[in-house]
Scaffold this motif. Structure first.
Motif, PDB file in Angstrom:
ATOM      1  N   TYR A  20      -1.764 -14.882   6.173  1.00 25.12           N
ATOM      2  CA  TYR A  20      -1.553 -13.439   5.993  1.00 25.12           C
ATOM      3  C   TYR A  20      -0.159 -13.046   6.511  1.00 25.12           C
ATOM      4  O   TYR A  20       0.161 -13.331   7.668  1.00 25.12           O
ATOM      5  N   PHE A  21       0.600 -12.376   5.672  1.00 22.07           N
ATOM      6  CA  PHE A  21       1.953 -11.958   6.050  1.00 22.07           C
ATOM      7  C   PHE A  21       2.140 -10.467   5.767  1.00 22.07           C
ATOM      8  O   PHE A  21       1.587  -9.945   4.794  1.00 22.07           O
ATOM      9  N   SER A  22       2.930  -9.816   6.615  1.00 20.12           N
ATOM     10  CA  SER A  22       3.305  -8.424   6.357  1.00 20.12           C
ATOM     11  C   SER A  22       4.778  -8.346   6.025  1.00 20.12           C
ATOM     12  O   SER A  22       5.596  -9.060   6.615  1.00 20.12           O
ATOM     13  N   ILE A  23       5.107  -7.478   5.084  1.00 22.99           N
ATOM     14  CA  ILE A  23       6.506  -7.145   4.811  1.00 22.99           C
ATOM     15  C   ILE A  23       6.701  -5.680   5.172  1.00 22.99           C
ATOM     16  O   ILE A  23       5.931  -4.816   4.730  1.00 22.99           O
ATOM     17  N   TYR A  24       7.711  -5.428   6.001  1.00 27.31           N
ATOM     18  CA  TYR A  24       8.068  -4.049   6.369  1.00 27.31           C
ATOM     19  C   TYR A  24       9.294  -3.654   5.564  1.00 27.31           C
ATOM     20  O   TYR A  24      10.240  -4.429   5.442  1.00 27.31           O
ATOM     21  N   PHE A  25       9.245  -2.432   5.024  1.00 25.38           N
ATOM     22  CA  PHE A  25      10.379  -1.900   4.267  1.00 25.38           C
ATOM     23  C   PHE A  25      10.905  -0.654   4.965  1.00 25.38           C
ATOM     24  O   PHE A  25      10.130   0.103   5.566  1.00 25.38           O
ATOM     25  N   LYS A  26      12.203  -0.425   4.793  1.00 22.48           N
ATOM     26  CA  LYS A  26      12.758   0.862   5.236  1.00 22.48           C
ATOM     27  C   LYS A  26      12.131   1.947   4.381  1.00 22.48           C
ATOM     28  O   LYS A  26      12.003   1.771   3.160  1.00 22.48           O
ATOM     29  N   LYS A  27      11.736   3.059   5.011  1.00 22.84           N
ATOM     30  CA  LYS A  27      11.093   4.131   4.228  1.00 22.84           C
ATOM     31  C   LYS A  27      12.182   4.972   3.545  1.00 22.84           C
ATOM     32  O   LYS A  27      13.041   5.529   4.231  1.00 22.84           O
ATOM     33  N   PRO A  28      12.139   5.051   2.189  1.00 21.74           N
ATOM     34  CA  PRO A  28      13.148   5.889   1.519  1.00 21.74           C
ATOM     35  C   PRO A  28      13.005   7.348   1.952  1.00 21.74           C
ATOM     36  O   PRO A  28      11.918   7.795   2.319  1.00 21.74           O
ATOM     37  N   LYS A  29      14.105   8.072   1.894  1.00 20.98           N
ATOM     38  CA  LYS A  29      14.118   9.495   2.281  1.00 20.98           C
ATOM     39  C   LYS A  29      13.117  10.281   1.451  1.00 20.98           C
ATOM     40  O   LYS A  29      12.976  10.047   0.252  1.00 20.98           O
ATOM     41  N   ASN A  30      12.416  11.198   2.106  1.00 21.42           N
ATOM     42  CA  ASN A  30      11.455  12.090   1.428  1.00 21.42           C
ATOM     43  C   ASN A  30      10.336  11.346   0.700  1.00 21.42           C
ATOM     44  O   ASN A  30       9.787  11.852  -0.271  1.00 21.42           O
ATOM     45  N   PHE A  31      10.038  10.142   1.130  1.00 21.07           N
ATOM     46  CA  PHE A  31       8.959   9.373   0.495  1.00 21.07           C
ATOM     47  C   PHE A  31       7.621   9.810   1.088  1.00 21.07           C
ATOM     48  O   PHE A  31       7.396   9.702   2.291  1.00 21.07           O
ATOM     49  N   VAL A  32       6.742  10.320   0.243  1.00 24.14           N
ATOM     50  CA  VAL A  32       5.447  10.833   0.714  1.00 24.14           C
ATOM     51  C   VAL A  32       4.327   9.988   0.115  1.00 24.14           C
ATOM     52  O   VAL A  32       4.332   9.714  -1.084  1.00 24.14           O
ATOM     53  N   TYR A  33       3.397   9.542   0.960  1.00 27.04           N
ATOM     54  CA  TYR A  33       2.208   8.856   0.426  1.00 27.04           C
ATOM     55  C   TYR A  33       1.019   9.169   1.328  1.00 27.04           C
ATOM     56  O   TYR A  33       1.159   9.846   2.354  1.00 27.04           O
ATOM     57  N   HIS A  34      -0.146   8.696   0.917  1.00 30.04           N
ATOM     58  CA  HIS A  34      -1.382   8.980   1.653  1.00 30.04           C
ATOM     59  C   HIS A  34      -1.998   7.681   2.152  1.00 30.04           C
ATOM     60  O   HIS A  34      -1.747   6.620   1.561  1.00 30.04           O
ATOM     61  N   PRO A  35      -2.821   7.755   3.210  1.00 32.12           N
ATOM     62  CA  PRO A  35      -3.392   6.516   3.729  1.00 32.12           C
ATOM     63  C   PRO A  35      -4.136   5.754   2.628  1.00 32.12           C
ATOM     64  O   PRO A  35      -4.889   6.353   1.859  1.00 32.12           O
ATOM     65  N   LYS A  49      10.136 -11.453 -14.334  1.00 32.77           N
ATOM     66  CA  LYS A  49       9.861 -10.061 -13.979  1.00 32.77           C
ATOM     67  C   LYS A  49       8.354  -9.847 -14.035  1.00 32.77           C
ATOM     68  O   LYS A  49       7.755  -9.870 -15.113  1.00 32.77           O
ATOM     69  N   GLU A  50       7.742  -9.683 -12.853  1.00 28.75           N
ATOM     70  CA  GLU A  50       6.293  -9.453 -12.813  1.00 28.75           C
ATOM     71  C   GLU A  50       5.983  -8.455 -11.723  1.00 28.75           C
ATOM     72  O   GLU A  50       6.769  -8.253 -10.798  1.00 28.75           O
ATOM     73  N   LYS A  51       4.798  -7.843 -11.831  1.00 27.00           N
ATOM     74  CA  LYS A  51       4.385  -6.902 -10.790  1.00 27.00           C
ATOM     75  C   LYS A  51       2.967  -7.217 -10.319  1.00 27.00           C
ATOM     76  O   LYS A  51       2.185  -7.839 -11.049  1.00 27.00           O
ATOM     77  N   ARG A  52       2.678  -6.799  -9.112  1.00 30.99           N
ATOM     78  CA  ARG A  52       1.323  -6.851  -8.564  1.00 30.99           C
ATOM     79  C   ARG A  52       1.072  -5.525  -7.863  1.00 30.99           C
ATOM     80  O   ARG A  52       2.031  -4.856  -7.434  1.00 30.99           O
ATOM     81  N   ILE A  53      -0.197  -5.207  -7.716  1.00 31.79           N
ATOM     82  CA  ILE A  53      -0.535  -3.977  -6.999  1.00 31.79           C
ATOM     83  C   ILE A  53      -0.726  -4.310  -5.514  1.00 31.79           C
ATOM     84  O   ILE A  53      -1.356  -5.324  -5.185  1.00 31.79           O
ATOM     85  N   PHE A  54      -0.186  -3.478  -4.647  1.00 32.49           N
ATOM     86  CA  PHE A  54      -0.403  -3.623  -3.196  1.00 32.49           C
ATOM     87  C   PHE A  54      -0.812  -2.280  -2.609  1.00 32.49           C
ATOM     88  O   PHE A  54      -0.452  -1.224  -3.131  1.00 32.49           O
ATOM     89  N   SER A  55      -1.560  -2.350  -1.505  1.00 35.02           N
ATOM     90  CA  SER A  55      -1.910  -1.136  -0.767  1.00 35.02           C
ATOM     91  C   SER A  55      -0.972  -1.052   0.424  1.00 35.02           C
ATOM     92  O   SER A  55      -0.561  -2.086   0.961  1.00 35.02           O
ATOM     93  N   PHE A  56      -0.662   0.146   0.858  1.00 33.60           N
ATOM     94  CA  PHE A  56       0.098   0.278   2.103  1.00 33.60           C
ATOM     95  C   PHE A  56      -0.821  -0.112   3.264  1.00 33.60           C
ATOM     96  O   PHE A  56      -1.940   0.398   3.365  1.00 33.60           O
ATOM     97  N   SER A  57      -0.351  -1.016   4.121  1.00 37.89           N
ATOM     98  CA  SER A  57      -1.123  -1.274   5.342  1.00 37.89           C
ATOM     99  C   SER A  57      -0.569  -0.418   6.480  1.00 37.89           C
ATOM    100  O   SER A  57      -1.150  -0.353   7.559  1.00 37.89           O
ATOM    101  N   SER A  58       0.545   0.244   6.243  1.00 39.35           N
ATOM    102  CA  SER A  58       1.083   1.209   7.216  1.00 39.35           C
ATOM    103  C   SER A  58       0.455   2.565   6.957  1.00 39.35           C
ATOM    104  O   SER A  58      -0.102   2.813   5.885  1.00 39.35           O
ATOM    105  N   SER A  59       0.586   3.440   7.957  1.00 39.41           N
ATOM    106  CA  SER A  59       0.155   4.832   7.788  1.00 39.41           C
ATOM    107  C   SER A  59       1.391   5.657   7.412  1.00 39.41           C
ATOM    108  O   SER A  59       2.500   5.360   7.865  1.00 39.41           O
ATOM    109  N   PRO A  60       1.186   6.734   6.632  1.00 38.34           N
ATOM    110  CA  PRO A  60       2.322   7.609   6.292  1.00 38.34           C
ATOM    111  C   PRO A  60       3.011   8.174   7.526  1.00 38.34           C
ATOM    112  O   PRO A  60       4.151   8.636   7.447  1.00 38.34           O
ATOM    113  N   THR A  61       2.313   8.155   8.675  1.00 32.08           N
ATOM    114  CA  THR A  61       2.882   8.688   9.912  1.00 32.08           C
ATOM    115  C   THR A  61       3.876   7.717  10.556  1.00 32.08           C
ATOM    116  O   THR A  61       4.545   8.071  11.521  1.00 32.08           O
ATOM    117  N   GLU A  62       3.951   6.490  10.044  1.00 34.80           N
ATOM    118  CA  GLU A  62       4.813   5.481  10.669  1.00 34.80           C
ATOM    119  C   GLU A  62       6.214   5.464  10.050  1.00 34.80           C
ATOM    120  O   GLU A  62       6.411   5.884   8.917  1.00 34.80           O
TER     121      GLU A  62
END
Ligand SMILES: Cc1cc2nc3c(=O)[nH]c(=O)nc-3n(C[C@H](O)[C@H](O)[C@H](O)COP(=O)(O)OP(=O)(O)OC[C@H]3O[C@@H](n4cnc5c(N)ncnc54)[C@H](O)[C@@H]3O)c2cc1C
Length: 231
Positions: A20-35, A49-62
């Motif tokens: 299990y690995f986590s990737i942390y990204f810089k949060k873009p300005k004004n980026f709004v999401y929900h838990p 070029k491919e895509k996969r669906i991921f859930s945020f494991s961070s909270s929008p408060t972080e």
């Protein structure tokens, strides 16, 4: 659902446990999401070029955005596993099918990697000083539960009960076992949330229906692409 394409820059990569690995990204300005929101993550490399669906494991408060994944065998995962700090990926089309009803008593069923959704929701509850009664039933094949330390720490700040359920030791979750773990299922009207591999989500939903629980109170996040029940 927003369909904006947003470039995400990797800030840090962290091994959680085993594969299990986590990737942390810089949060873009004004980026709004929900838990628990999910999104498409696109990797473009040469002709790939491919895509996969991921859930945020961070909270929008972080401060940072976080995803957590399990290592895999696909070309997409190979590219993902070779990413490093400073690399960029495209996020597209994010949102969710449901919200967390924090004003109600909640039961969360996480199957392995499905814990991402609930880590986000629990951290959000802590940061917003929300105090619903939450029962988390974390189902995993082995005793190597990702985020176990963090989850146990959350108990200090929330009205949270966690039951770690190991299928290789305790077998499949049955109606009788669930009644033993959560006797209040018989008389409390909970909102139920289930996240994990499709087989786990389906079998847990079926189990809840055997208790006569109203489908409207069962919210599911099925992580297509993971073929086994738990690992
Ligand atoms: C709403 C939603 C939310 C999601 N959220 C997340 C999330 O937060 N995190 C996440 O990781 N995924 C999430 N997914 C699933 C994700 O989109 C991918 O489908 C998933 O990660 C599988 O990726 P993959 O197709 O690249 O296959 P792989 O990861 O390569 O796996 C393909 C299959 O091979 C199995 N496998 C992997 N490694 C091995 C091995 N060494 N030996 C034998 N078998 C193996 C896998 O278990 C799987 O069954 C989500 C999906 C949905 C629909």
């Amino acid at each position: 659902m927003s369909q904006r394409s947003i470039t995400l820059e990797i800030y840090e990569i962290k091994k959680e446990i085993d594969d299990y690995f986590s990737i942390y990204f810089k949060k873009p300005k004004n980026f709004v999401y929900h838990p628990g929101d999910c999104f498409d993550l696109i990797i473009t490399k040469d002709t790939f070029k491919e895509k996969r669906i991921f859930s945020f494991s961070s909270s929008p408060t972080e401060r940072l955005l976080q995803i957590t994944y399990r290592k895999g065998i696909s070309q997409y995962k190979k590219y993902l596993e070779n990413m490093t700090k400073g690399d960029t990926l495209e996020l597209l089309y994010f949102g969710n099918q449901y919200s967390f009803y924090y004003e109600k008593p909640l039961v969360f069923f996480a199957g392995g990697i499905g814990i991402t959704v609930f880590k986000s929701a629990l951290q959000y509850a802590i940061d917003n000083k929300l105090q619903p009664s939450i029962n988390l039933l974390f189902i995993n094949k082995t005793d190597r539960f990702p985020f176990m330390n963090i989850l146990d720490e959350y108990k200090k700040f929330l009205n949270l009960t966690i039951h770690y359920y190991q299928t290789s030791k305790e077998g499949r979750l049955t109606k009788d076992k669930l009644k033993e773990i959560l006797p209040s299922i018989m008389d409390i009207k909970y909102e139920y949330y289930i996240a994990g591999p499709p087989l786990m989500v389906d079998s847990t939903s079926d189990l809840l229906r055997k208790f006569g629980i109203d489908d409207k109170t069962i919210h599911t996040d099925s992580f297509d692409g993971y073929l086994e029940e738990t690992r």
